[in-house]
Motif scaffolding. Structure first.
Motif, PDB file in Angstrom:
ATOM      1  N   PRO A 180       0.819  -1.227   0.000  1.00 59.69           N
ATOM      2  CA  PRO A 180       0.000   0.000   0.000  1.00 59.69           C
ATOM      3  C   PRO A 180       0.847   1.270   0.000  1.00 59.69           C
ATOM      4  CG  PRO A 180      -0.857  -1.580   1.586  1.00 59.69           C
ATOM      5  CD  PRO A 180       0.461  -2.109   1.131  1.00 59.69           C
ATOM      6  N   ASP A 181       1.991   1.249   0.699  1.00 60.69           N
ATOM      7  CA  ASP A 181       2.858   2.428   0.734  1.00 60.69           C
ATOM      8  C   ASP A 181       3.531   2.665  -0.614  1.00 60.69           C
ATOM      9  OD1 ASP A 181       2.505   2.740   3.666  1.00 60.69           O
ATOM     10  OD2 ASP A 181       3.608   0.861   3.729  1.00 60.69           O
ATOM     11  N   LEU A 182       3.954   1.576  -1.260  1.00 61.56           N
ATOM     12  CA  LEU A 182       4.565   1.709  -2.582  1.00 61.56           C
ATOM     13  C   LEU A 182       3.568   2.245  -3.601  1.00 61.56           C
ATOM     14  CD1 LEU A 182       6.638  -1.599  -2.666  1.00 61.56           C
ATOM     15  CD2 LEU A 182       7.577   0.725  -2.666  1.00 61.56           C
ATOM     16  N   GLU A 183       2.334   1.767  -3.527  1.00 61.74           N
ATOM     17  CA  GLU A 183       1.303   2.243  -4.459  1.00 61.74           C
ATOM     18  C   GLU A 183       1.005   3.723  -4.225  1.00 61.74           C
ATOM     19  OE1 GLU A 183      -1.282  -1.834  -5.250  1.00 61.74           O
ATOM     20  OE2 GLU A 183      -1.711  -0.619  -3.488  1.00 61.74           O
ATOM     21  N   ALA A 184       0.951   4.123  -2.970  1.00 67.53           N
ATOM     22  CA  ALA A 184       0.717   5.538  -2.663  1.00 67.53           C
ATOM     23  C   ALA A 184       1.899   6.394  -3.125  1.00 67.53           C
ATOM     24  CB  ALA A 184       0.485   5.716  -1.161  1.00 67.53           C
ATOM     25  N   TYR A 185       3.103   5.873  -2.985  1.00 67.85           N
ATOM     26  CA  TYR A 185       4.304   6.594  -3.417  1.00 67.85           C
ATOM     27  C   TYR A 185       4.299   6.782  -4.936  1.00 67.85           C
ATOM     28  CZ  TYR A 185       9.293   7.672  -3.966  1.00 67.85           C
ATOM     29  OH  TYR A 185      10.485   8.253  -4.270  1.00 67.85           O
ATOM     30  N   LEU A 186       3.924   5.730  -5.658  1.00 69.07           N
ATOM     31  CA  LEU A 186       3.856   5.829  -7.113  1.00 69.07           C
ATOM     32  C   LEU A 186       2.819   6.870  -7.531  1.00 69.07           C
ATOM     33  CD1 LEU A 186       4.598   4.842  -9.943  1.00 69.07           C
ATOM     34  CD2 LEU A 186       2.917   3.004  -9.673  1.00 69.07           C
ATOM     35  N   ALA A 187       1.667   6.872  -6.876  1.00 66.65           N
ATOM     36  CA  ALA A 187       0.630   7.856  -7.198  1.00 66.65           C
ATOM     37  C   ALA A 187       1.121   9.278  -6.920  1.00 66.65           C
ATOM     38  CB  ALA A 187      -0.642   7.562  -6.397  1.00 66.65           C
ATOM     39  N   ASP A 188       1.884   9.450  -5.818  1.00 62.83           N
ATOM     40  CA  ASP A 188       2.425  10.775  -5.506  1.00 62.83           C
ATOM     41  C   ASP A 188       3.439  11.228  -6.553  1.00 62.83           C
ATOM     42  OD1 ASP A 188       0.902  11.007  -3.249  1.00 62.83           O
ATOM     43  OD2 ASP A 188       2.469  10.294  -1.882  1.00 62.83           O
ATOM     44  N   LEU A 189       4.273  10.309  -7.022  1.00 60.48           N
ATOM     45  CA  LEU A 189       5.252  10.655  -8.047  1.00 60.48           C
ATOM     46  C   LEU A 189       4.568  11.106  -9.339  1.00 60.48           C
ATOM     47  CD1 LEU A 189       7.889   7.787  -7.622  1.00 60.48           C
ATOM     48  CD2 LEU A 189       8.151  10.190  -6.974  1.00 60.48           C
ATOM     49  N   LEU A 190       3.528  10.388  -9.739  1.00 59.90           N
ATOM     50  CA  LEU A 190       2.824  10.729 -10.973  1.00 59.90           C
ATOM     51  C   LEU A 190       2.095  12.059 -10.845  1.00 59.90           C
ATOM     52  CD1 LEU A 190       1.427   7.191 -11.887  1.00 59.90           C
ATOM     53  CD2 LEU A 190       3.386   8.370 -12.897  1.00 59.90           C
ATOM     54  N   ARG A 191       1.463  12.277  -9.670  1.00 65.88           N
ATOM     55  CA  ARG A 191       0.785  13.560  -9.458  1.00 65.88           C
ATOM     56  C   ARG A 191       1.784  14.710  -9.436  1.00 65.88           C
ATOM     57  NH1 ARG A 191      -2.573  10.714  -5.797  1.00 65.88           N
ATOM     58  NH2 ARG A 191      -1.152  11.286  -4.096  1.00 65.88           N
ATOM     59  N   GLU A 212      15.030  20.089 -11.087  1.00 65.79           N
ATOM     60  CA  GLU A 212      15.523  19.619  -9.796  1.00 65.79           C
ATOM     61  C   GLU A 212      14.432  18.905  -9.002  1.00 65.79           C
ATOM     62  OE1 GLU A 212      18.281  19.122  -6.660  1.00 65.79           O
ATOM     63  OE2 GLU A 212      18.587  19.815  -8.738  1.00 65.79           O
ATOM     64  N   ALA A 213      13.192  19.433  -9.085  1.00 72.40           N
ATOM     65  CA  ALA A 213      12.093  18.875  -8.300  1.00 72.40           C
ATOM     66  C   ALA A 213      11.343  17.764  -9.020  1.00 72.40           C
ATOM     67  CB  ALA A 213      11.102  19.982  -7.939  1.00 72.40           C
ATOM     68  N   MET A 214      11.531  17.625 -10.323  1.00 76.56           N
ATOM     69  CA  MET A 214      10.776  16.659 -11.119  1.00 76.56           C
ATOM     70  C   MET A 214      11.203  15.229 -10.798  1.00 76.56           C
ATOM     71  SD  MET A 214       8.434  16.385 -13.578  1.00 76.56           S
ATOM     72  CE  MET A 214       8.462  17.929 -14.518  1.00 76.56           C
ATOM     73  N   PRO A 215      10.248  14.350 -10.458  1.00 76.64           N
ATOM     74  CA  PRO A 215      10.605  12.937 -10.269  1.00 76.64           C
ATOM     75  C   PRO A 215      11.172  12.371 -11.560  1.00 76.64           C
ATOM     76  CG  PRO A 215       8.387  13.388  -9.444  1.00 76.64           C
ATOM     77  CD  PRO A 215       8.809  14.600 -10.213  1.00 76.64           C
ATOM     78  N   SER A 216      12.215  11.588 -11.445  1.00 76.30           N
ATOM     79  CA  SER A 216      12.863  11.044 -12.635  1.00 76.30           C
ATOM     80  C   SER A 216      12.045   9.904 -13.225  1.00 76.30           C
ATOM     81  CB  SER A 216      14.267  10.554 -12.280  1.00 76.30           C
ATOM     82  OG  SER A 216      14.191   9.425 -11.421  1.00 76.30           O
ATOM     83  N   ASP A 217      12.186   9.736 -14.532  1.00 76.63           N
ATOM     84  CA  ASP A 217      11.519   8.612 -15.188  1.00 76.63           C
ATOM     85  C   ASP A 217      12.047   7.285 -14.661  1.00 76.63           C
ATOM     86  OD1 ASP A 217      10.060  10.375 -16.710  1.00 76.63           O
ATOM     87  OD2 ASP A 217      11.429  10.315 -18.430  1.00 76.63           O
ATOM     88  N   GLU A 218      13.342   7.248 -14.321  1.00 71.56           N
ATOM     89  CA  GLU A 218      13.927   6.009 -13.804  1.00 71.56           C
ATOM     90  C   GLU A 218      13.287   5.606 -12.478  1.00 71.56           C
ATOM     91  OE1 GLU A 218      15.534   8.595 -14.829  1.00 71.56           O
ATOM     92  OE2 GLU A 218      16.852   7.982 -16.485  1.00 71.56           O
ATOM     93  N   GLU A 219      13.069   6.603 -11.611  1.00 67.65           N
ATOM     94  CA  GLU A 219      12.461   6.285 -10.313  1.00 67.65           C
ATOM     95  C   GLU A 219      11.029   5.801 -10.494  1.00 67.65           C
ATOM     96  OE1 GLU A 219      11.861   8.243  -5.854  1.00 67.65           O
ATOM     97  OE2 GLU A 219      12.301   9.557  -7.574  1.00 67.65           O
TER      98      GLU A 219
END
Length: 446
Positions: free
Chosen positions: A351-362, A379-386
């Motif tokens: 559940p934490d990983l799924e929430a983290y992924l949703a936060d990265l996309l948002r 600098e603030a943009m989540p990387s595509d690799e992550e």
């Protein structure tokens, strides 16, 4: 605490209740001119409000571990007849209701005569008032044995006060200056204490090591640990041991905040060990590769290693020695855990990983539309690799869950609940309160 002649504000919000009256949805600060110069809330906006959910629950006797062992509960129940003989039926019924429902002494003693109802499925429900939190008309699913106890008491009271309207009757009327049966008994703490002290020695059987063998010994149980509030702890602990989810138990305890409920019970070492064994069989590294282990082959040293050789980090565990030694506060990659070879996660963190992924996309979508310099956005943009790494990890864990049989899935889910509860990380959802299992010990009826 801020104190003036007008108001005293503390963490419980009790002074606000005194000023504005009990049980409002919110307390506006403009009432009483609290935001004017010289007043305690000066500097806050006029429309600032404090909602009920913003006020922490006052800690009762809420230290986990104050529950009574089932062996002690059985011994107490065997002596309930002596409680009634020493005092009266009302005192006994009050104590039994506290044992069965985990309600506070005041909530049990002040029940109305018509406190018993049924839900749409025909199951028994107790109606009571939570005086501590100023909540009236609370509903608690109860066992049939408890409903039968209340029904018998209703018949006794009705026969004693046949002319008093039902709406005016109380379930546990006092025997002093109460000709109409409209006054409830007072707190039964003193009667309960005298009853417990008058009982024979309570004995608790325990297994203790004796050289290479384990022997069972009987030890005396301290009667000071038997008090009315201990039944509330016992109610919480037995439901937690039965696997009731924390958010459901919060509703059963009628707490506003989950953290309050968690102070009422503990996850036993046995359940925690079994859960760790089961969850560890589904552990993954940063690339989503499963780290194969057999739970039944885990040694005690493995459990010790998990405690001292790993530290909890967002979305999993870290084995990097320096970070472990610093308690998780010395991460050289700034908690980009999914890119670190020392990172481990397991199915309980899904559940934490799924929430983290949703936060990265948002976050990526918001930054793309945000008016800022390109270097700041980069600098603030989540990387595509992550994002790719987290998405792959979530997919891998889900696939392994889907490959399990229904029985294994149920066992894993139960283990996840225990592991997450023990580290104070829970997955909240819509509350699902249903009738608790009838865990009422056998007790004499005479």
């Amino acid at each position: 605490m801020i104190e003036t002649s007008d108001i005293s504000i503390n963490s419980s919000g009790a002074s606000l209740v005194a000023l504005h009256g009990p049980s409002p949805d919110r307390w506006p600060t403009r009432r009483g001119s609290l935001t004017r110069p010289g007043k305690p809330l000066h500097g806050l906006p006029q429309d600032f409000t404090m909602q009920v959910s913003d006020i922490p629950d006052e800690p009762d006797d809420s230290e986990a571990g104050r529950d009574l062992p089932s062996e002690i509960m059985r011994q107490l129940c065997c002596h309930l007849v002596e409680l009634e003989n020493r005092w009266n039926a009302e005192v006994r019924v009050a104590v039994e209701i506290m044992m069965d429902t985990g309600r506070r002494p005041q909530e049990a003693c002040t029940l109305r005569w018509d406190c018993l109802t049924r839900d749409t499925d025909g199951k028994a429900v107790l109606l009571y008032d939570n005086h501590k939190a100023y909540r009236k008309g609370r509903r608690l699913p109860i066992a049939d044995a408890t409903a039968a106890l209340i029904t018998t008491q209703q018949q006794r009271v009705r026969a004693q006060f046949p002319r008093t309207p039902i709406a005016d009757l109380v379930l546990l009327p006092t025997g002093y200056a109460n000709p109409d049966g409209t006054k409830s008994i007072a707190d039964v703490t003193q009667q309960h204490r005298e009853w417990v002290l008058s009982l024979p020695t309570f004995v608790l059987s325990m297994s203790t090591p004796d050289g290479a063998q384990t022997v069972r010994r009987e030890i005396e149980f301290d009667k000071k640990n038997i008090f009315p509030y201990a039944y509330r702890h016992t109610y919480a602990q037995r439901h937690a041991d039965a696997g009731v989810e924390p958010d459901v138990l919060r509703d059963l305890m009628d707490h506003r905040q989950l953290t309050t409920t968690q102070r009422y019970y503990r996850v036993s070492e046995k359940r925690r060990r079994e859960a760790v064994d089961r969850v560890t069989t589904m552990q993954f590294d940063r690339s989503g590769s499963r780290i194969w282990r057999r739970a039944q082959r885990l040694l005690d040293s493995e459990h010790a290693r998990r405690a001292v050789g790993e530290v909890q980090v967002p979305y999993g565990l870290c084995t990097e020695p320096t970070n472990v030694a610093a308690g998780g506060h010395d991460c050289p990659v700034r908690f980009r855990c999914v890119g670190c070879s020392h990172f481990r996660t397991d199915v309980s963190y899904l559940p934490d990983l799924e929430a983290y992924l949703a936060d990265l996309l948002r976050g990526r979508e918001r930054l793309a539309a945000f008016a800022a310099d390109s270097w700041a956005k980069a600098e603030a943009m989540p990387s595509d690799e992550e994002i790719t790494r987290v998405r792959r990890l979530v997919k891998r864990v889900r696939e392994d869950l889907e490959d399990l049989t229904d029985e294994d899935t149920l066992q894993i889910q139960e283990a996840i609940a225990v592991v997450r509860r023990s580290r104070r990380v829970v997955s909240l959802g819509l509350p699902r309160t249903g009738p608790p299992e009838d865990l009422r010990p056998e007790r004499p009826t005479g």
